[in-house]
Design a protein around this motif. Structure first.
Motif, PDB file in Angstrom:
ATOM      1  N   ARG A 133      19.470  -3.635   9.712  1.00  0.00           N
ATOM      2  CA  ARG A 133      18.801  -5.017   9.400  1.00  0.00           C
ATOM      3  C   ARG A 133      18.640  -5.234   7.769  1.00  0.00           C
ATOM      4  O   ARG A 133      18.082  -6.398   7.671  1.00  0.00           O
ATOM      5  N   MET A 134      18.961  -4.422   7.122  1.00  0.00           N
ATOM      6  CA  MET A 134      18.655  -4.813   5.794  1.00  0.00           C
ATOM      7  C   MET A 134      19.481  -5.854   5.102  1.00  0.00           C
ATOM      8  O   MET A 134      20.801  -5.994   5.352  1.00  0.00           O
ATOM      9  N   SER A 135      18.729  -6.879   4.566  1.00  0.00           N
ATOM     10  CA  SER A 135      19.594  -7.945   4.112  1.00  0.00           C
ATOM     11  C   SER A 135      20.346  -7.656   3.074  1.00  0.00           C
ATOM     12  O   SER A 135      20.118  -6.630   2.311  1.00  0.00           O
ATOM     13  N   ASN A 136      21.280  -8.313   2.696  1.00  0.00           N
ATOM     14  CA  ASN A 136      22.439  -8.230   1.597  1.00  0.00           C
ATOM     15  C   ASN A 136      21.856  -8.484   0.387  1.00  0.00           C
ATOM     16  O   ASN A 136      21.821  -7.556  -0.437  1.00  0.00           O
ATOM     17  N   ALA A 137      20.595  -9.347   0.296  1.00  0.00           N
ATOM     18  CA  ALA A 137      19.898  -9.297  -1.044  1.00  0.00           C
ATOM     19  C   ALA A 137      19.078  -7.828  -1.151  1.00  0.00           C
ATOM     20  O   ALA A 137      19.129  -7.597  -2.409  1.00  0.00           O
ATOM     21  N   ASP A 138      18.516  -7.361  -0.397  1.00  0.00           N
ATOM     22  CA  ASP A 138      17.700  -6.102  -0.442  1.00  0.00           C
ATOM     23  C   ASP A 138      18.696  -5.074  -0.501  1.00  0.00           C
ATOM     24  O   ASP A 138      18.448  -4.056  -1.657  1.00  0.00           O
ATOM     25  N   LEU A 139      19.842  -4.849  -0.002  1.00  0.00           N
ATOM     26  CA  LEU A 139      20.844  -3.969  -0.497  1.00  0.00           C
ATOM     27  C   LEU A 139      21.405  -4.194  -1.821  1.00  0.00           C
ATOM     28  O   LEU A 139      21.555  -2.884  -2.517  1.00  0.00           O
ATOM     29  N   SER A 140      21.564  -5.348  -2.147  1.00  0.00           N
ATOM     30  CA  SER A 140      22.037  -5.658  -3.734  1.00  0.00           C
ATOM     31  C   SER A 140      21.092  -5.153  -4.715  1.00  0.00           C
ATOM     32  O   SER A 140      21.406  -4.529  -5.721  1.00  0.00           O
ATOM     33  N   ARG A 141      19.539  -5.178  -4.122  1.00  0.00           N
ATOM     34  CA  ARG A 141      18.719  -4.799  -5.318  1.00  0.00           C
ATOM     35  C   ARG A 141      18.671  -3.437  -5.249  1.00  0.00           C
ATOM     36  O   ARG A 141      18.646  -2.673  -6.120  1.00  0.00           O
ATOM     37  N   GLU A 142      18.856  -2.754  -4.265  1.00  0.00           N
ATOM     38  CA  GLU A 142      18.567  -1.198  -4.149  1.00  0.00           C
ATOM     39  C   GLU A 142      19.953  -0.535  -5.052  1.00  0.00           C
ATOM     40  O   GLU A 142      19.647   0.351  -5.667  1.00  0.00           O
ATOM     41  N   LEU A 143      21.046  -1.313  -4.865  1.00  0.00           N
ATOM     42  CA  LEU A 143      22.328  -0.705  -5.451  1.00  0.00           C
ATOM     43  C   LEU A 143      22.161  -1.096  -6.959  1.00  0.00           C
ATOM     44  O   LEU A 143      23.297  -0.789  -7.635  1.00  0.00           O
ATOM     45  N   GLY A 144      21.731  -2.238  -7.221  1.00  0.00           N
ATOM     46  CA  GLY A 144      21.608  -2.914  -8.583  1.00  0.00           C
ATOM     47  C   GLY A 144      23.257  -3.471  -8.876  1.00  0.00           C
ATOM     48  O   GLY A 144      23.725  -3.475 -10.193  1.00  0.00           O
ATOM     49  N   MET A 145      23.238  -4.079  -7.955  1.00  0.00           N
ATOM     50  CA  MET A 145      24.857  -5.079  -7.950  1.00  0.00           C
ATOM     51  C   MET A 145      24.466  -6.616  -7.328  1.00  0.00           C
ATOM     52  O   MET A 145      23.427  -6.683  -6.960  1.00  0.00           O
ATOM     53  N   ALA A 146      25.343  -7.454  -7.625  1.00  0.00           N
ATOM     54  CA  ALA A 146      25.341  -8.703  -7.298  1.00  0.00           C
ATOM     55  C   ALA A 146      25.480  -8.675  -5.804  1.00  0.00           C
ATOM     56  O   ALA A 146      26.299  -8.086  -5.317  1.00  0.00           O
ATOM     57  N   PRO A 147      24.850  -9.713  -5.315  1.00  0.00           N
ATOM     58  CA  PRO A 147      24.904  -9.768  -3.809  1.00  0.00           C
ATOM     59  C   PRO A 147      26.205  -9.912  -3.306  1.00  0.00           C
ATOM     60  O   PRO A 147      26.885  -9.459  -2.275  1.00  0.00           O
ATOM     61  N   SER A 148      27.184 -10.932  -4.044  1.00  0.00           N
ATOM     62  CA  SER A 148      28.601 -11.245  -3.770  1.00  0.00           C
ATOM     63  C   SER A 148      29.359  -9.870  -3.452  1.00  0.00           C
ATOM     64  O   SER A 148      30.322  -9.597  -2.797  1.00  0.00           O
ATOM     65  N   GLY A 149      29.315  -8.971  -4.638  1.00  0.00           N
ATOM     66  CA  GLY A 149      29.868  -7.829  -4.677  1.00  0.00           C
ATOM     67  C   GLY A 149      29.435  -6.838  -3.586  1.00  0.00           C
ATOM     68  O   GLY A 149      30.599  -6.129  -2.921  1.00  0.00           O
ATOM     69  N   VAL A 150      28.316  -6.844  -3.140  1.00  0.00           N
ATOM     70  CA  VAL A 150      27.947  -5.984  -1.904  1.00  0.00           C
ATOM     71  C   VAL A 150      28.238  -6.381  -0.816  1.00  0.00           C
ATOM     72  O   VAL A 150      29.173  -5.664   0.103  1.00  0.00           O
ATOM     73  N   LEU A 151      28.592  -7.857  -0.582  1.00  0.00           N
ATOM     74  CA  LEU A 151      28.814  -8.355   0.468  1.00  0.00           C
ATOM     75  C   LEU A 151      30.171  -8.265   0.803  1.00  0.00           C
ATOM     76  O   LEU A 151      30.898  -7.948   2.003  1.00  0.00           O
ATOM     77  N   LEU A 165      36.469   6.360   0.093  1.00  0.00           N
ATOM     78  CA  LEU A 165      35.415   5.676  -0.173  1.00  0.00           C
ATOM     79  C   LEU A 165      34.807   6.247  -1.547  1.00  0.00           C
ATOM     80  O   LEU A 165      34.686   7.444  -1.696  1.00  0.00           O
ATOM     81  N   ASP A 166      34.127   5.183  -2.375  1.00  0.00           N
ATOM     82  CA  ASP A 166      33.622   5.741  -3.528  1.00  0.00           C
ATOM     83  C   ASP A 166      31.937   5.912  -3.318  1.00  0.00           C
ATOM     84  O   ASP A 166      31.412   5.694  -2.359  1.00  0.00           O
ATOM     85  N   ARG A 167      31.501   6.134  -4.415  1.00  0.00           N
ATOM     86  CA  ARG A 167      30.055   6.386  -4.534  1.00  0.00           C
ATOM     87  C   ARG A 167      29.083   5.292  -4.091  1.00  0.00           C
ATOM     88  O   ARG A 167      28.207   5.268  -3.281  1.00  0.00           O
ATOM     89  N   ILE A 168      29.630   4.104  -4.277  1.00  0.00           N
ATOM     90  CA  ILE A 168      28.771   2.773  -3.909  1.00  0.00           C
ATOM     91  C   ILE A 168      29.089   2.462  -2.345  1.00  0.00           C
ATOM     92  O   ILE A 168      28.069   2.193  -1.642  1.00  0.00           O
ATOM     93  N   ASP A 169      30.346   2.789  -1.981  1.00  0.00           N
ATOM     94  CA  ASP A 169      30.645   2.609  -0.429  1.00  0.00           C
ATOM     95  C   ASP A 169      29.661   3.619   0.316  1.00  0.00           C
ATOM     96  O   ASP A 169      29.035   3.324   1.366  1.00  0.00           O
ATOM     97  N   LEU A 170      29.377   4.726  -0.218  1.00  0.00           N
ATOM     98  CA  LEU A 170      28.844   5.817   0.442  1.00  0.00           C
ATOM     99  C   LEU A 170      27.181   5.552   0.320  1.00  0.00           C
ATOM    100  O   LEU A 170      26.302   5.628   1.419  1.00  0.00           O
ATOM    101  N   GLU A 171      26.787   4.905  -0.590  1.00  0.00           N
ATOM    102  CA  GLU A 171      25.233   4.584  -0.874  1.00  0.00           C
ATOM    103  C   GLU A 171      25.186   3.300   0.277  1.00  0.00           C
ATOM    104  O   GLU A 171      24.165   3.105   0.633  1.00  0.00           O
ATOM    105  N   ILE A 172      26.200   2.308   0.177  1.00  0.00           N
ATOM    106  CA  ILE A 172      25.808   1.297   1.244  1.00  0.00           C
ATOM    107  C   ILE A 172      25.666   1.702   2.739  1.00  0.00           C
ATOM    108  O   ILE A 172      24.997   1.462   3.289  1.00  0.00           O
ATOM    109  N   LEU A 173      26.720   2.959   3.044  1.00  0.00           N
ATOM    110  CA  LEU A 173      26.511   3.265   4.293  1.00  0.00           C
ATOM    111  C   LEU A 173      25.270   4.033   4.724  1.00  0.00           C
ATOM    112  O   LEU A 173      24.670   3.644   5.868  1.00  0.00           O
ATOM    113  N   ASP A 174      24.959   4.863   3.604  1.00  0.00           N
ATOM    114  CA  ASP A 174      23.655   5.578   3.719  1.00  0.00           C
ATOM    115  C   ASP A 174      22.329   4.607   3.966  1.00  0.00           C
ATOM    116  O   ASP A 174      21.623   4.681   5.021  1.00  0.00           O
ATOM    117  N   HIS A 175      22.355   3.397   3.285  1.00  0.00           N
ATOM    118  CA  HIS A 175      21.138   2.491   3.572  1.00  0.00           C
ATOM    119  C   HIS A 175      21.538   1.727   4.803  1.00  0.00           C
ATOM    120  O   HIS A 175      20.356   1.449   5.599  1.00  0.00           O
TER     121      HIS A 175
END
Length: 161
Positions: free
Chosen positions: A22-40, A6-16
Motif C-alpha cells: 500500500r506504499m504510495s508512489n510518493a513515499d516509495l520515491s522518497r525512500e529511493l531518492g527518485m522522482a515520482p514519475s521515474g518510480v511510477l 533487474l537492476d538495483r533500483i528494481d530490486l529495491e522497489i520490489l523489496d519495499h
C-alpha cells in the motif's frame, strides 16, 4: 516465465512493495531518492514484465474463523501433470495452494478451514468427487511460527558484476 534482468533500483522497489504493497508512489520515491514519475514508470514496467503480479491484503485467519490449517499429501492414479486433477483441486474454495511434488505423493495441498469437522466434510465431499485420487495423508498444523509470501531478493544484479 523466463528470468528478467533487474537492476538495483528494481530490486529495491520490489523489496519495499513486498513489505508494504500500500506504499504510495510518493513515499516509495522518497525512500529511493527518485522522482515520482521515474518510480511510477519502473513499477509499471515491473507489472508489464510479470515481475509484480498482484497486490494483496493479508487477513488474520482467526479473525474470520478460519482456525484450522492443514496440508494434504495426495496420490493420484494418473501421476503428475493431469490438467483435470489440477483444475479440480484448484477449484476447491478452501484450497489455498496446490503444488506438484516429488516422492511417494503427487500433490501437496494447503487448506484453511474453520474446524476439523469442516475439514472432514471437505474430504468426504470435494476430494471424493475427484476421480483420480488414490489416497490422501493429512497433517494438521498445531501452531504457525512463521508464514509469509515474502520472496528473498538477491541483491547482486547485472550492475554489480
Amino acid at each position: 516465465m523466463d528470468s528478467v534482468t533487474l537492476d538495483r533500483i528494481d530490486l529495491e522497489i520490489l523489496d519495499h512493495l513486498q513489505k508494504n504493497s500500500r506504499m504510495s508512489n510518493a513515499d516509495l520515491s522518497r525512500e529511493l531518492g527518485m522522482a515520482p514519475s521515474g518510480v511510477l514508470e519502473r513499477v509499471k514496467k515491473l507489472e508489464q514484465k510479470g515481475v509484480l503480479i498482484q497486490y494483496t491484503a493479508r487477513v488474520n485467519p482467526e479473525a474470520v474463523n478460519q482456525n484450522l490449517l492443514a496440508f494434504i499429501f495426495i496420490k493420484v492414479a494418473d501421476g503428475l501433470g493431469c490438467d483435470e486433477t489440477d483444475r479440480l483441486l484448484a477449484a476447491i474454495e478452501a484450497v489455498q495452494e496446490v503444488h506438484h511434488i516429488t516422492g511417494e505423493d503427487c500433490y501437496l495441498v494447503k487448506i484453511r478451514v474453520a474446524s476439523s469437522n469442516e475439514l472432514m466434510q471437505l474430504m468426504r465431499t470435494a476430494f471424493r468427487d475427484i476421480p483420480n485420487i488414490i489416497s490422501t495423508r493429512t497433517t494438521i498444523v498445531l501452531e504457525t511460527v512463521k508464514e509469509n509470501q515474502h520472496i528473498v531478493i538477491q541483491r547482486e544484479t547485472q550492475d554489480d558484476k
